[in-house]
Design an enzyme around this catalytic site. Structure first.
Site, PDB file in Angstrom:
ATOM      1  N   LYS A 227       0.888  -1.094   0.078  1.00  0.00           N
ATOM      2  CA  LYS A 227       0.151   0.068  -0.204  1.00  0.00           C
ATOM      3  C   LYS A 227       1.002   1.156  -0.108  1.00  0.00           C
ATOM      4  CE  LYS A 227      -4.603   0.887   0.543  1.00  0.00           C
ATOM      5  NZ  LYS A 227      -6.356   0.191   0.434  1.00  0.00           N
TER       6      LYS A 227
ATOM      7  N   GLY B 243     -24.464   3.844   4.694  1.00  0.00           N
ATOM      8  CA  GLY B 243     -23.141   4.538   2.982  1.00  0.00           C
ATOM      9  C   GLY B 243     -23.176   3.586   2.301  1.00  0.00           C
ATOM     10  N   VAL B 244     -23.776   4.675   1.266  1.00  0.00           N
ATOM     11  CA  VAL B 244     -24.486   4.402  -0.262  1.00  0.00           C
ATOM     12  C   VAL B 244     -23.055   5.442  -1.302  1.00  0.00           C
ATOM     13  CG1 VAL B 244     -26.791   3.448   0.262  1.00  0.00           C
ATOM     14  CG2 VAL B 244     -26.225   5.750   0.542  1.00  0.00           C
ATOM     15  N   GLY B 245     -22.310   4.904  -1.003  1.00  0.00           N
ATOM     16  CA  GLY B 245     -20.944   5.687  -1.608  1.00  0.00           C
ATOM     17  C   GLY B 245     -21.226   4.614  -3.107  1.00  0.00           C
ATOM     18  N   LYS B 246     -19.654   4.841  -3.745  1.00  0.00           N
ATOM     19  CA  LYS B 246     -19.871   3.894  -5.001  1.00  0.00           C
ATOM     20  C   LYS B 246     -19.872   2.673  -4.131  1.00  0.00           C
ATOM     21  CE  LYS B 246     -15.181   5.310  -5.308  1.00  0.00           C
ATOM     22  NZ  LYS B 246     -15.090   6.266  -4.240  1.00  0.00           N
ATOM     23  N   VAL B 247     -19.582   2.329  -3.196  1.00  0.00           N
ATOM     24  CA  VAL B 247     -19.930   0.782  -3.815  1.00  0.00           C
ATOM     25  C   VAL B 247     -21.195  -0.165  -2.492  1.00  0.00           C
ATOM     26  CG1 VAL B 247     -19.143  -1.485  -1.861  1.00  0.00           C
ATOM     27  CG2 VAL B 247     -17.841   0.058  -2.948  1.00  0.00           C
ATOM     28  N   GLY B 248     -21.637   0.861  -1.789  1.00  0.00           N
ATOM     29  CA  GLY B 248     -22.945   1.091  -1.062  1.00  0.00           C
ATOM     30  C   GLY B 248     -24.591   0.812  -2.458  1.00  0.00           C
ATOM     31  N   HIS B 249     -23.577   1.389  -3.038  1.00  0.00           N
ATOM     32  CA  HIS B 249     -24.952   2.040  -3.813  1.00  0.00           C
ATOM     33  C   HIS B 249     -25.797   1.203  -4.585  1.00  0.00           C
ATOM     34  CE1 HIS B 249     -25.991   3.580  -7.656  1.00  0.00           C
ATOM     35  NE2 HIS B 249     -26.903   4.433  -7.597  1.00  0.00           N
TER      36      HIS B 249
HETATM   37  N1  LIG Z   1     -14.676   1.300  -3.802  1.00  0.00           N
HETATM   38  C1  LIG Z   1     -13.863  -0.543  -3.371  1.00  0.00           C
HETATM   39  O1  LIG Z   1     -13.652  -0.919  -4.676  1.00  0.00           O
HETATM   40  C2  LIG Z   1     -13.841  -0.929  -2.011  1.00  0.00           C
HETATM   41  C3  LIG Z   1     -12.989  -2.150  -2.400  1.00  0.00           C
HETATM   42  C4  LIG Z   1     -12.566  -2.285  -0.893  1.00  0.00           C
HETATM   43  C5  LIG Z   1     -12.687  -2.298   0.658  1.00  0.00           C
HETATM   44  N2  LIG Z   1     -14.084  -0.505  -0.216  1.00  0.00           N
HETATM   45  C6  LIG Z   1     -14.638   0.080   1.655  1.00  0.00           C
HETATM   46  O2  LIG Z   1     -16.020  -0.255   1.519  1.00  0.00           O
HETATM   47  C7  LIG Z   1     -15.988   1.332   2.170  1.00  0.00           C
HETATM   48  C8  LIG Z   1     -17.242   2.029   0.968  1.00  0.00           C
HETATM   49  O3  LIG Z   1     -16.054   2.788  -0.440  1.00  0.00           O
HETATM   50  P1  LIG Z   1     -16.803   3.372  -0.967  1.00  0.00           P
HETATM   51  O4  LIG Z   1     -15.368   3.474  -2.668  1.00  0.00           O
HETATM   52  O5  LIG Z   1     -17.981   3.349  -1.761  1.00  0.00           O
HETATM   53  O6  LIG Z   1     -16.313   4.506  -0.484  1.00  0.00           O
HETATM   54  P2  LIG Z   1     -17.194   6.474  -1.344  1.00  0.00           P
HETATM   55  O7  LIG Z   1     -16.261   7.418  -0.615  1.00  0.00           O
HETATM   56  O8  LIG Z   1     -17.598   6.255  -2.234  1.00  0.00           O
HETATM   57  O9  LIG Z   1     -18.503   5.634   0.237  1.00  0.00           O
HETATM   58  C9  LIG Z   1     -18.046   6.028   1.062  1.00  0.00           C
HETATM   59  C10 LIG Z   1     -20.175   6.690   1.347  1.00  0.00           C
HETATM   60  O10 LIG Z   1     -20.731   6.515   2.985  1.00  0.00           O
HETATM   61  C11 LIG Z   1     -21.076   7.988   3.464  1.00  0.00           C
HETATM   62  N3  LIG Z   1     -20.360   8.268   4.449  1.00  0.00           N
HETATM   63  C12 LIG Z   1     -19.054   8.851   4.874  1.00  0.00           C
HETATM   64  N4  LIG Z   1     -19.421   8.557   7.132  1.00  0.00           N
HETATM   65  C13 LIG Z   1     -20.602   7.831   7.321  1.00  0.00           C
HETATM   66  C14 LIG Z   1     -21.544   7.470   8.916  1.00  0.00           C
HETATM   67  N5  LIG Z   1     -20.722   7.876   9.414  1.00  0.00           N
HETATM   68  N6  LIG Z   1     -22.421   6.932   8.056  1.00  0.00           N
HETATM   69  C15 LIG Z   1     -23.317   7.042   6.939  1.00  0.00           C
HETATM   70  N7  LIG Z   1     -22.694   7.512   6.105  1.00  0.00           N
HETATM   71  C16 LIG Z   1     -21.155   7.759   6.105  1.00  0.00           C
HETATM   72  C17 LIG Z   1     -20.205   8.502   2.215  1.00  0.00           C
HETATM   73  O11 LIG Z   1     -21.053   9.754   2.703  1.00  0.00           O
HETATM   74  C18 LIG Z   1     -20.016   7.952   0.909  1.00  0.00           C
HETATM   75  O12 LIG Z   1     -21.523   8.059   0.535  1.00  0.00           O
HETATM   76  C19 LIG Z   1     -14.922   1.961   2.120  1.00  0.00           C
HETATM   77  O13 LIG Z   1     -14.636   1.816   3.817  1.00  0.00           O
HETATM   78  C20 LIG Z   1     -13.807   1.138   1.770  1.00  0.00           C
HETATM   79  O14 LIG Z   1     -12.108   1.251   2.453  1.00  0.00           O
HETATM   80  C21 LIG Z   1     -14.090  -0.660  -0.753  1.00  0.00           C
END
Ligand SMILES: NC(=O)c1ccc[n+]([C@@H]2O[C@H](COP(=O)([O-])OP(=O)(O)OC[C@H]3O[C@@H](n4cnc5c(N)ncnc54)[C@H](O)[C@@H]3O)[C@@H](O)[C@H]2O)c1
Length: 363
Positions: free
Chosen positions: A84, A184-190
């Site tokens: 990393k 958390g409905v960002g990239k993954v949650g969505h």
């Molecule tokens: N993107 C990937 O491919 C990937 C791979 C492995 C692990 N992850 C992990 O998955 C998680 C989500 O990743 P992502 O890419 O969707 O990130 P992202 O930033 O797109 O989404 C995270 C979401 O969580 C929300 N959030 C932050 N704090 C919060 C809280 N206290 N309560 C509710 N919502 C909150 C944010 O507003 C955002 O919408 C992270 O922990 C990341 O390390 C992601």
């Protein structure tokens, strides 16, 4: 930062192979690359661009994150080690083509022991810039032959892990009629919400970002929104899916949860050692985070195939997260340990058994 302070961080029980500091004052680049293990192959892990409070804090983070990548790659069955990198500073102020290219030259100097990718604060176009100076880059844009946004297969893998947890808990993979809480409905949650709704599950979500909530409401009007993660945890849920930040599973959360399963994308969900035991005592099946969220790593690792990236091949591999997660639960049950410990055992076993094969000399 005092040199003593950083060396203390490095000596505190870490077993890393190599840690490299990079410095280019003209572009403002200050980076640390940590290679935890190359037992299974070159180390792969993203570059986090973050305004750390101190160099010691950055070093501590990169050491922890790189170790986690070794375990994630090993359990995912990849011929990759764990690494990393962190770039120290505010990406809003420091981001530039020159900085990323300078960083690329440092990564190149490691000769392929470390491959980089996107992480918090870095995006696929940044990987394209790094790749102009460096052969060891994944997560580039599709236009540049890359795998693009890794959240697609991360969500798919979490969904597969959740199906395995459902099979283990309820004797069926079906999620229809179950209620899943997604924090958390960002990239993954969505993307995960989309899979869940397609399965006929009821979904309750929360997010601190109004934009993220607007997007989910617009696309999926059936989803119910609650005001906070605390409120979500107190809901009657069958499954809780932490998909925001690390440390989501605290003592209070475990105490309040009514869910039978915890399975989400966030890295480092257990707030402190011992939480995995509290979950087990409460009868909650915890699908280990790095086991179920490896779909993104699988996606970007596919870029290293000599034939180039294939989404279909990567998706097929990510579907294997179902079997891997189920094996973790089986081992946990047979050895009487929490699933988090069983996952560590399986990953360590593979690093040892497959890693030692390099000791057989080939001409
Ligand atoms: N993107 C990937 O491919 C990937 C791979 C492995 C692990 N992850 C992990 O998955 C998680 C989500 O990743 P992502 O890419 O969707 O990130 P992202 O930033 O797109 O989404 C995270 C979401 O969580 C929300 N959030 C932050 N704090 C919060 C809280 N206290 N309560 C509710 N919502 C909150 C944010 O507003 C955002 O919408 C992270 O922990 C990341 O390390 C992601």
């Amino acid at each position: 930062m005092a040199l003593q302070e950083s060396s203390d961080v490095f000596e505190a029980g870490h077993d890393h192979e190599q840690v490299v500091f990079a410095n280019d004052p003209a572009t403002g680049l200050r980076a640390i690359v940590a290679i935890h293990s190359t037992a299974l192959g070159p180390a792969l892990g993203g570059t986090r661009f973050f305004p750390y409070a101190s160099t010691a804090a950055a070093l501590s983070d990169v050491l922890d994150l790189s170790r986690g990548m070794s375990y994630k790659a090993a359990l995912a069955g990849l011929d990759l080690g764990g690494g990393k990198a962190v770039i120290i500073g505010d990406p809003q102020q420091l981001r530039s083509e020159a900085l990323f290219r300078a960083y690329g030259r440092f990564v190149q100097s490691l000769g392929g022991r470390y491959y980089t990718a996107c992480d918090v604060g870095t995006f696929s176009p940044d990987m394209d810039d790094i790749a102009r100076e460096c052969d060891y880059v994944t997560g580039r844009t599709v236009a540049h032959g890359g795998a693009g946004d890794s959240s697609v297969l991360t969500a798919y893998g979490v969904y597969q892990g959740l199906r395995a947890a459902a099979q283990f808990t309820w004797g069926t993979t079906a999620l229809a009629g179950r209620t899943v809480g997604v924090a958390g409905v960002g990239k993954v949650g969505h993307h995960l919400v989309t899979h869940l709704l397609e399965e006929g599950a009821s979904v309750v979500v929360t997010d601190v970002s109004p934009a993220a909530l607007d997007r989910i409401r617009e696309e999926h009007p059936a989803v119910r929104v609650v005001a906070s993660a605390a409120e979500l945890v107190a809901e009657p849920l069958d499954v809780y899916a932490p998909c925001a930040m690390g440390g989501a599973l605290t003592d209070d959360v475990v105490e309040a949860l009514s869910a039978s399963i915890v399975c989400g994308a966030a890295n480092n969900q257990l707030a402190h050692p011992g939480i995995e035991k509290s979950l087990e005592e409460r009868g909650i099946l915890y699908a280990p985070d790095y086991c179920v969220n490896s779909g993104g790593l699988i996606q970007v690792a596919d870029e290293l195939d000599p034939a180039g990236f294939s989404f279909e091949r990567a998706q097929q591999r990510a579907a294997g997260i179902y079997d891997t997660t189920y094996s973790v639960f089986e081992l946990a049950a047979s050895e009487g340990v929490p699933p988090a410990h069983a996952a560590d055992r399986l990953a360590e076993r593979r690093m040892r058994d497959v890693g030692r094969l390099r000791g057989i000399w080939l001409s």
